[in-house]
Design a protein around this motif. Structure first.
Motif, PDB file in Angstrom:
ATOM      1  N   PRO A  11      91.088  76.225  96.481  1.00 20.19           N
ATOM      2  CA  PRO A  11      90.588  76.071  97.851  1.00 20.19           C
ATOM      3  C   PRO A  11      89.156  75.560  97.865  1.00 20.19           C
ATOM      4  CG  PRO A  11      90.708  78.395  97.247  1.00 20.19           C
ATOM      5  CD  PRO A  11      91.359  77.627  96.132  1.00 20.19           C
ATOM      6  N   LEU A  12      88.784  74.929  98.965  1.00 19.00           N
ATOM      7  CA  LEU A  12      87.423  74.424  99.105  1.00 19.00           C
ATOM      8  C   LEU A  12      86.451  75.604  99.146  1.00 19.00           C
ATOM      9  CD1 LEU A  12      87.965  71.631 101.781  1.00 19.00           C
ATOM     10  CD2 LEU A  12      88.481  71.630  99.337  1.00 19.00           C
ATOM     11  N   GLY A  13      85.353  75.447  98.418  1.00 21.61           N
ATOM     12  CA  GLY A  13      84.383  76.539  98.335  1.00 21.61           C
ATOM     13  C   GLY A  13      84.486  77.320  97.037  1.00 21.61           C
ATOM     14  N   THR A  14      85.329  76.846  96.115  1.00 21.63           N
ATOM     15  CA  THR A  14      85.505  77.532  94.829  1.00 21.63           C
ATOM     16  C   THR A  14      84.395  77.156  93.858  1.00 21.63           C
ATOM     17  OG1 THR A  14      87.917  77.603  95.090  1.00 21.63           O
ATOM     18  CG2 THR A  14      87.053  77.867  92.859  1.00 21.63           C
ATOM     19  N   ILE A  15      83.845  78.157  93.190  1.00 20.97           N
ATOM     20  CA  ILE A  15      82.892  77.906  92.104  1.00 20.97           C
ATOM     21  C   ILE A  15      83.428  78.559  90.834  1.00 20.97           C
ATOM     22  CG2 ILE A  15      80.910  77.828  93.670  1.00 20.97           C
ATOM     23  CD1 ILE A  15      80.099  80.578  92.581  1.00 20.97           C
ATOM     24  N   VAL A  16      82.960  78.053  89.694  1.00 22.38           N
ATOM     25  CA  VAL A  16      83.379  78.602  88.400  1.00 22.38           C
ATOM     26  C   VAL A  16      82.144  79.050  87.639  1.00 22.38           C
ATOM     27  CG1 VAL A  16      84.664  78.205  86.284  1.00 22.38           C
ATOM     28  CG2 VAL A  16      85.289  76.971  88.353  1.00 22.38           C
ATOM     29  N   ILE A  17      82.211  80.251  87.093  1.00 25.65           N
ATOM     30  CA  ILE A  17      81.086  80.846  86.366  1.00 25.65           C
ATOM     31  C   ILE A  17      81.550  81.222  84.967  1.00 25.65           C
ATOM     32  CG2 ILE A  17      79.466  82.785  86.308  1.00 25.65           C
ATOM     33  CD1 ILE A  17      79.752  82.884  89.380  1.00 25.65           C
ATOM     34  N   ASP A  18      80.725  80.902  83.965  1.00 27.95           N
ATOM     35  CA  ASP A  18      81.001  81.352  82.605  1.00 27.95           C
ATOM     36  C   ASP A  18      80.686  82.840  82.510  1.00 27.95           C
ATOM     37  OD1 ASP A  18      79.805  81.883  79.660  1.00 27.95           O
ATOM     38  OD2 ASP A  18      81.381  80.376  79.569  1.00 27.95           O
ATOM     39  N   ASP A  29      88.065  68.130 100.031  1.00 27.18           N
ATOM     40  CA  ASP A  29      89.491  67.956  99.808  1.00 27.18           C
ATOM     41  C   ASP A  29      89.734  66.742  98.912  1.00 27.18           C
ATOM     42  OD1 ASP A  29      92.288  68.524 100.305  1.00 27.18           O
ATOM     43  OD2 ASP A  29      92.314  66.730 101.556  1.00 27.18           O
ATOM     44  N   GLY A  30      90.541  66.919  97.887  1.00 31.18           N
ATOM     45  CA  GLY A  30      90.845  65.829  96.956  1.00 31.18           C
ATOM     46  C   GLY A  30      89.803  65.635  95.879  1.00 31.18           C
ATOM     47  N   GLN A  31      88.680  66.322  95.975  1.00 32.31           N
ATOM     48  CA  GLN A  31      87.631  66.200  94.957  1.00 32.31           C
ATOM     49  C   GLN A  31      88.150  66.702  93.617  1.00 32.31           C
ATOM     50  OE1 GLN A  31      84.206  68.636  95.780  1.00 32.31           O
ATOM     51  NE2 GLN A  31      83.149  68.095  93.888  1.00 32.31           N
ATOM     52  N   GLN A  32      87.942  65.917  92.563  1.00 33.02           N
ATOM     53  CA  GLN A  32      88.356  66.325  91.227  1.00 33.02           C
ATOM     54  C   GLN A  32      87.124  66.467  90.338  1.00 33.02           C
ATOM     55  OE1 GLN A  32      91.674  64.558  89.247  1.00 33.02           O
ATOM     56  NE2 GLN A  32      92.789  64.121  91.127  1.00 33.02           N
ATOM     57  N   VAL A  33      87.032  67.601  89.686  1.00 32.35           N
ATOM     58  CA  VAL A  33      85.913  67.891  88.798  1.00 32.35           C
ATOM     59  C   VAL A  33      86.466  68.168  87.404  1.00 32.35           C
ATOM     60  CG1 VAL A  33      83.987  69.441  88.304  1.00 32.35           C
ATOM     61  CG2 VAL A  33      84.551  68.868  90.680  1.00 32.35           C
ATOM     62  N   ILE A  34      86.008  67.388  86.418  1.00 31.75           N
ATOM     63  CA  ILE A  34      86.398  67.695  85.037  1.00 31.75           C
ATOM     64  C   ILE A  34      85.611  68.931  84.623  1.00 31.75           C
ATOM     65  CG2 ILE A  34      86.445  66.893  82.649  1.00 31.75           C
ATOM     66  CD1 ILE A  34      86.702  64.042  83.679  1.00 31.75           C
ATOM     67  N   TRP A  35      86.264  70.066  84.695  1.00 32.17           N
ATOM     68  CA  TRP A  35      85.611  71.346  84.456  1.00 32.17           C
ATOM     69  C   TRP A  35      85.368  71.561  82.967  1.00 32.17           C
ATOM     70  CZ3 TRP A  35      88.910  76.374  84.930  1.00 32.17           C
ATOM     71  CH2 TRP A  35      88.151  77.476  84.523  1.00 32.17           C
ATOM     72  N   LEU A  36      86.434  71.563  82.191  1.00 29.98           N
ATOM     73  CA  LEU A  36      86.308  71.747  80.745  1.00 29.98           C
ATOM     74  C   LEU A  36      86.843  70.485  80.065  1.00 29.98           C
ATOM     75  CD1 LEU A  36      87.570  75.435  80.380  1.00 29.98           C
ATOM     76  CD2 LEU A  36      85.226  74.614  80.561  1.00 29.98           C
ATOM     77  N   PRO A  37      85.947  69.620  79.569  1.00 30.77           N
ATOM     78  CA  PRO A  37      86.402  68.365  78.949  1.00 30.77           C
ATOM     79  C   PRO A  37      87.084  68.616  77.614  1.00 30.77           C
ATOM     80  CG  PRO A  37      84.015  68.602  78.732  1.00 30.77           C
ATOM     81  CD  PRO A  37      84.481  69.737  79.608  1.00 30.77           C
ATOM     82  N   VAL A  89      85.197  82.899  85.273  1.00 35.91           N
ATOM     83  CA  VAL A  89      85.440  83.583  86.541  1.00 35.91           C
ATOM     84  C   VAL A  89      85.449  82.539  87.655  1.00 35.91           C
ATOM     85  CG1 VAL A  89      84.588  85.279  88.205  1.00 35.91           C
ATOM     86  CG2 VAL A  89      84.366  85.720  85.746  1.00 35.91           C
ATOM     87  N   LEU A  90      86.553  82.478  88.394  1.00 37.64           N
ATOM     88  CA  LEU A  90      86.640  81.609  89.567  1.00 37.64           C
ATOM     89  C   LEU A  90      86.379  82.460  90.803  1.00 37.64           C
ATOM     90  CD1 LEU A  90      88.369  80.023  87.366  1.00 37.64           C
ATOM     91  CD2 LEU A  90      89.496  78.945  89.317  1.00 37.64           C
ATOM     92  N   GLU A  91      85.437  82.021  91.621  1.00 38.85           N
ATOM     93  CA  GLU A  91      85.092  82.744  92.841  1.00 38.85           C
ATOM     94  C   GLU A  91      85.257  81.815  94.033  1.00 38.85           C
ATOM     95  OE1 GLU A  91      81.152  84.266  92.652  1.00 38.85           O
ATOM     96  OE2 GLU A  91      81.660  85.922  91.317  1.00 38.85           O
ATOM     97  N   LEU A  92      85.784  82.380  95.107  1.00 41.10           N
ATOM     98  CA  LEU A  92      85.910  81.632  96.354  1.00 41.10           C
ATOM     99  C   LEU A  92      84.854  82.122  97.336  1.00 41.10           C
ATOM    100  CD1 LEU A  92      87.313  79.761  98.371  1.00 41.10           C
ATOM    101  CD2 LEU A  92      88.913  81.631  98.865  1.00 41.10           C
ATOM    102  N   LYS A  93      84.067  81.186  97.847  1.00 43.15           N
ATOM    103  CA  LYS A  93      83.133  81.479  98.932  1.00 43.15           C
ATOM    104  C   LYS A  93      83.656  80.730 100.157  1.00 43.15           C
ATOM    105  CE  LYS A  93      79.070  81.900  95.925  1.00 43.15           C
ATOM    106  NZ  LYS A  93      77.682  81.462  95.691  1.00 43.15           N
ATOM    107  N   GLU A 118      81.799  73.320  90.946  1.00 39.87           N
ATOM    108  CA  GLU A 118      81.880  73.693  92.353  1.00 39.87           C
ATOM    109  C   GLU A 118      82.728  72.650  93.068  1.00 39.87           C
ATOM    110  OE1 GLU A 118      78.738  75.224  95.726  1.00 39.87           O
ATOM    111  OE2 GLU A 118      78.058  73.720  94.291  1.00 39.87           O
ATOM    112  N   VAL A 119      83.657  73.103  93.886  1.00 40.59           N
ATOM    113  CA  VAL A 119      84.550  72.193  94.612  1.00 40.59           C
ATOM    114  C   VAL A 119      84.375  72.428  96.106  1.00 40.59           C
ATOM    115  CG1 VAL A 119      86.941  71.493  94.989  1.00 40.59           C
ATOM    116  CG2 VAL A 119      86.211  72.204  92.707  1.00 40.59           C
ATOM    117  N   LEU A 120      83.963  71.377  96.829  1.00 42.35           N
ATOM    118  CA  LEU A 120      83.648  71.520  98.257  1.00 42.35           C
ATOM    119  C   LEU A 120      84.449  70.573  99.143  1.00 42.35           C
ATOM    120  CD1 LEU A 120      79.749  71.794  98.048  1.00 42.35           C
ATOM    121  CD2 LEU A 120      81.384  73.652  98.312  1.00 42.35           C
TER     122      LEU A 120
END
Length: 334
Positions: free
Chosen positions: A94-101, A114-122, A156-160, A110-112
């Protein structure tokens, strides 16, 4: 106890793919007895990618993904053939998700949108085959590179929650009732504290087809910044809201003190929250006469606009929506 389908935090072990090894190989066929190096490169290890999806409102669909393990790249082949890259894993969030080590506490993604793609772990880079190392003085290199390792660890994935307006108040201040009246949302409403234990979102229809999103968030209690009550789970969602609407019930024993306690909890959690646009609504004001309204107005801070509303009697709601719309657009212009 009923198990909530609203999941705003998950812990998961992730590993992106290991790069495939380059190989050492020399051309040999029935026409060539001693050919040159033709060892191919290894394939790239698979990425783990986050993709924003506006139709998702929770991390529930990822709750049972305890391990996310991406595919390794394949080793290179002879005749300078590159190995196949690992198949990327795309996690929709969902939009508003962040990932923390988990180990370092560092925010990784951080994904804000719709359709945004982030290479999180290459994924790891594939190794080079021995044909890459041929030189005029070394025409038969005997070495090739191994593939690079992927990235791994507990995350840890967190939704704000993303909303234009966040409703802030003590439990049972009337936030859910207000949301149910000015939007089409149907939050759980009852006359006891902590009716709302997860955020509820609603769309407020404004004039000329315009609208904005408002979030009924779980009630604050004193000490929330230290983790009491719903603590940080609630305060985390406020960070996304550009405008905060403080709801204080008309039957409160001390309206100013209640507002200051709420403000203090926000400050203790994150001082930047105090820079947001703020409004105050005195709920359940159908029980007040003009004299009591004047007395409450005298208690309110001069620099923050306040409004008297009644969700049940539907009084003061148009003025409140006008003020919220103005605050939102003033914030955007800045």
């Amino acid at each position: 106890m009923e198990k909530s389908n609203f999941v705003d935090q998950i812990r998961v072990y992730c590993r992106s793919g290991h790069g495939g090894a380059g190989i050492k190989h020399f051309l040999r066929d029935k026409f060539t007895a001693k050919g040159g190096p033709d060892g191919g490169d290894g394939g790239r290890g698979a990425h783990i990618i986050l993709k924003g999806n506006r139709n998702l409102w929770t991390l529930l669909h990822l709750r049972y993904h305890k391990n996310v393990l991406a595919e390794d790249g394949e080793s290179g082949g002879h005749n300078k053939c590159t190995g196949r890259s690992g198949k990327d894993i795309i996690l929709e969030v969902p939009l508003g998700t962040i990932v923390i080590d988990e180990e370092t506490g560092e925010k990784e993604a951080e994904v804000l949108e719709d359709g945004q793609q982030v290479i999180w772990l290459p994924g790891g880079k594939g190794g080079l085959g021995n044909h890459n190392f041929a030189t005029p003085t070394n025409q038969a290199p005997e070495h090739a590179q191994p593939g690079m390792p992927g990235v791994e660890g507990w995350k840890v994935l967190e939704l704000k929650v993303l909303a234009d307006v966040g409703l802030v108040g003590f439990p049972n201040a009337g936030k859910s009732t207000l949301l149910s009246v000015i939007t089409a949302a149907k939050p759980k409403i009852a006359d006891y504290a902590f009716t709302t234990i997860t955020p509820n979102l609603g769309i407020v229809e404004y004039r000329d087809g315009r609208s904005f999103c408002i979030a009924d968030l779980p009630g604050i209690i004193e000490g929330a910044a230290e983790g009491r009550g719903l603590g940080h789970r609630f305060l985390r969602h406020i960070e996304r809201n550009p405008v905060l609407l403080f709801l204080i019930p008309a039957d409160s024993n001390d309206h100013r003190k209640e507002f200051e306690i709420l403000l203090n909890e926000l400050e203790q959690y994150n001082e930047e929250l105090l820079h947001k646009e703020m409004l105050i609504a005195i709920s359940k004001s159908d029980m007040l006469d003009d004299e009591l309204k004047q007395a409450i107005s005298a208690e309110m801070p001069d620099n923050i606009p306040h409004f008297f509303i009644s969700s049940v009697a539907q009084k003061g709601l148009i003025e409140l929506k006008d003020a919220l719309w103005k605050a939102l657009n003033t914030k955007e212009e800045e």
